[in-house]
Scaffold this active site. Structure first.
Site, PDB file in Angstrom:
ATOM      1  CG  ASP A  38      30.911 -45.881  29.491  1.00  0.00           C
ATOM      2  OD1 ASP A  38      30.136 -46.188  28.567  1.00  0.00           O
ATOM      3  OD2 ASP A  38      30.596 -45.994  30.701  1.00  0.00           O
ATOM      4  CE1 TYR A 157      16.157 -42.767  29.597  1.00  0.00           C
ATOM      5  CE2 TYR A 157      14.133 -42.654  28.309  1.00  0.00           C
ATOM      6  CZ  TYR A 157      15.474 -42.972  28.405  1.00  0.00           C
ATOM      7  OH  TYR A 157      16.138 -43.480  27.305  1.00  0.00           O
ATOM      8  CE  LYS A 161      17.369 -40.274  27.059  1.00  0.00           C
ATOM      9  NZ  LYS A 161      18.757 -40.235  26.593  1.00  0.00           N
ATOM     10  CB  ILE A 190      17.357 -50.363  21.503  1.00  0.00           C
ATOM     11  CG1 ILE A 190      16.715 -49.190  20.730  1.00  0.00           C
ATOM     12  CG2 ILE A 190      18.463 -51.015  20.684  1.00  0.00           C
ATOM     13  CD1 ILE A 190      16.038 -49.533  19.429  1.00  0.00           C
ATOM     14  CB  THR A 192      20.880 -51.752  25.116  1.00  0.00           C
ATOM     15  OG1 THR A 192      19.922 -51.086  25.955  1.00  0.00           O
ATOM     16  CG2 THR A 192      20.760 -51.228  23.696  1.00  0.00           C
TER      17      THR A 192
HETATM   18  N1  LIG Z   1      18.034 -48.929  24.865  1.00  0.00           N
HETATM   19  C1  LIG Z   1      16.941 -48.249  24.555  1.00  0.00           C
HETATM   20  O1  LIG Z   1      15.859 -48.822  24.363  1.00  0.00           O
HETATM   21  C2  LIG Z   1      16.984 -46.772  24.427  1.00  0.00           C
HETATM   22  C3  LIG Z   1      15.841 -46.149  23.908  1.00  0.00           C
HETATM   23  C4  LIG Z   1      15.846 -44.771  23.765  1.00  0.00           C
HETATM   24  C5  LIG Z   1      16.957 -44.034  24.093  1.00  0.00           C
HETATM   25  N2  LIG Z   1      18.052 -44.667  24.598  1.00  0.00           N
HETATM   26  C6  LIG Z   1      19.179 -43.842  24.963  1.00  0.00           C
HETATM   27  O2  LIG Z   1      20.337 -44.300  24.289  1.00  0.00           O
HETATM   28  C7  LIG Z   1      21.491 -44.082  25.095  1.00  0.00           C
HETATM   29  C8  LIG Z   1      22.246 -45.384  25.250  1.00  0.00           C
HETATM   30  O3  LIG Z   1      21.390 -46.326  25.889  1.00  0.00           O
HETATM   31  P1  LIG Z   1      21.780 -47.867  25.986  1.00  0.00           P
HETATM   32  O4  LIG Z   1      20.519 -48.620  25.900  1.00  0.00           O
HETATM   33  O5  LIG Z   1      22.891 -48.158  25.074  1.00  0.00           O
HETATM   34  O6  LIG Z   1      22.251 -47.919  27.527  1.00  0.00           O
HETATM   35  P2  LIG Z   1      23.390 -48.777  28.248  1.00  0.00           P
HETATM   36  O7  LIG Z   1      23.049 -48.742  29.695  1.00  0.00           O
HETATM   37  O8  LIG Z   1      23.549 -50.085  27.579  1.00  0.00           O
HETATM   38  O9  LIG Z   1      24.698 -47.897  27.982  1.00  0.00           O
HETATM   39  C9  LIG Z   1      24.822 -46.615  28.532  1.00  0.00           C
HETATM   40  C10 LIG Z   1      26.301 -46.320  28.770  1.00  0.00           C
HETATM   41  O10 LIG Z   1      26.373 -44.997  29.341  1.00  0.00           O
HETATM   42  C11 LIG Z   1      27.330 -45.029  30.387  1.00  0.00           C
HETATM   43  N3  LIG Z   1      27.048 -43.987  31.370  1.00  0.00           N
HETATM   44  C12 LIG Z   1      26.042 -43.950  32.281  1.00  0.00           C
HETATM   45  N4  LIG Z   1      26.153 -42.869  33.054  1.00  0.00           N
HETATM   46  C13 LIG Z   1      27.247 -42.192  32.617  1.00  0.00           C
HETATM   47  C14 LIG Z   1      27.879 -40.988  33.003  1.00  0.00           C
HETATM   48  N5  LIG Z   1      27.412 -40.264  34.022  1.00  0.00           N
HETATM   49  N6  LIG Z   1      28.960 -40.581  32.315  1.00  0.00           N
HETATM   50  C15 LIG Z   1      29.451 -41.304  31.289  1.00  0.00           C
HETATM   51  N7  LIG Z   1      28.911 -42.466  30.888  1.00  0.00           N
HETATM   52  C16 LIG Z   1      27.815 -42.900  31.534  1.00  0.00           C
HETATM   53  C17 LIG Z   1      27.201 -46.414  30.998  1.00  0.00           C
HETATM   54  O11 LIG Z   1      28.361 -46.781  31.731  1.00  0.00           O
HETATM   55  C18 LIG Z   1      26.968 -47.268  29.758  1.00  0.00           C
HETATM   56  O12 LIG Z   1      28.184 -47.751  29.240  1.00  0.00           O
HETATM   57  C19 LIG Z   1      20.975 -43.500  26.415  1.00  0.00           C
HETATM   58  O13 LIG Z   1      21.078 -42.097  26.366  1.00  0.00           O
HETATM   59  C20 LIG Z   1      19.531 -43.924  26.438  1.00  0.00           C
HETATM   60  O14 LIG Z   1      18.735 -43.088  27.233  1.00  0.00           O
HETATM   61  C21 LIG Z   1      18.091 -46.015  24.761  1.00  0.00           C
END
Ligand SMILES: NC(=O)c1ccc[n+]([C@@H]2O[C@H](COP(=O)([O-])OP(=O)(O)OC[C@H]3O[C@@H](n4cnc5c(N)ncnc54)[C@H](O)[C@@H]3O)[C@@H](O)[C@H]2O)c1
Length: 253
Positions: A38, A157, A161, A190, A192
């Site tokens: 991370d 975004y 994706k 989700i 989060t």
């Molecule tokens: N939460 C949702 O609803 C959702 C839906 C669709 C897709 N996603 C995708 O799932 C993945 C995780 O999302 P999440 O909700 O757990 O997000 P989150 O923000 O809770 O966690 C993302 C993590 O990525 C890390 N990060 C950000 N930029 C970074 C970088 N440049 N290098 C390394 N680490 C980095 C952050 O520090 C964080 O720990 C993402 O790719 C997001 O786009 C999430």
């Protein structure tokens, strides 16, 4: 549980929060040897420490996925520390403010593409090199429902994706004969920290409509995505290649 992750070396990027964190904790309970990464060092180290406390195996190595030399160093660490790389979960990603396309400046677009799309490309490039040398491996990318249908006010975004799905399908075709599979997961909303930050920026009525957007009338939970990722990472998914698993409570049906 009918599948096993015992002794599989699994890399999770974005492991410090949300889906990556929950997946790391679940996979740690099921015997995987985890390399967590991370950009947020304290959050990533905390997850690794939790897994160790629970009797699992986890190392943490910081990396910004948008920085090619840091991504190379992360994967060199895996080569030096582990026996190989059985699976990589590319979860690191960012959200952005809700803006119509004409209100998005170039800097915002570049920033989102750099992390969400180029970051996955850089990671996949290193992962494929390690996996080719061993003759097997599985890459699972975090895309989104915003990568399979339009997402108003989220143009950068959504573009990132859709690009992740393009990388996933192309690499799946290029590397299948070398024993490597590449799949994606497409969650909707989700529960989060990423989604909580987005909801906070909306008025209450809009936020509530997002919370109830799916026919199931609730947000997904990170554990529900983690369970799918854990199954996918196991050998039970052995004939699945190039596909995108949609986890959206029926939103896009
Ligand atoms: N939460 C949702 O609803 C959702 C839906 C669709 C897709 N996603 C995708 O799932 C993945 C995780 O999302 P999440 O909700 O757990 O997000 P989150 O923000 O809770 O966690 C993302 C993590 O990525 C890390 N990060 C950000 N930029 C970074 C970088 N440049 N290098 C390394 N680490 C980095 C952050 O520090 C964080 O720990 C993402 O790719 C997001 O786009 C999430």
């Amino acid at each position: 549980m009918t599948y096993s992750l015992q002794n599989k070396v699994i890399l999770i990027t974005g492991a410090g929060s949300g889906i990556g964190r929950e997946t790391a904790l679940l996979m740690g309970q099921h015997g995987a040897e985890l390399v967590l990464s991370d950009i947020n060092v304290s959050a990533g180290e905390e997850v690794a420490a939790l897994i160790l406390e629970q009797g699992g195996r986890a190392y943490f190595k910081a990396a910004d996925v948008a920085n090619a030399s840091q991504v190379e160093a992360l994967h060199q660490y895996i080569v030096d520390t582990c026996s190989g790389l059985d699976c990589a979960i590319n979860s690191a990603g960012i959200e952005h403010d809700n803006l119509r396309l004409t209100d998005c400046d170039e800097e915002l677009f570049d920033h989102v593409i750099d992390i969400n799309l180029k970051g996955i490309f850089l990671c996949m490039r290193e992962q494929l090199k390690i996996m080719q040398a061993k003759g097997h491996g599985h890459i699972i990318n975090l895309a989104s429902v915003a990568g399979i249908k339009g997402a108003p006010t989220l143009a950068p975004y959504a573009a990132s994706k859709f690009g992740v799905i393009g990388l996933t399908r192309t690499a799946a075709l290029e590397y299948a004969r070398r024993g490597i599979r590449v799949n994606a997961v497409c969650p909707s909303f989700i529960n989060t920290p990423m989604v909580q930050r987005s909801l906070k920026m909306m008025d209450e009525k809009t936020a509530d409509s997002i919370r109830h957007a799916s026919p199931m009338k609730r947000l997904g939970e990170p554990l529900e995505v983690a369970r799918t990722l854990a199954w996918l990472a196991s050998d039970e998914s052995s004939f699945m290649n190039g596909h995108s698993v949609v986890l959206d409570g029926g939103l896009t049906v």
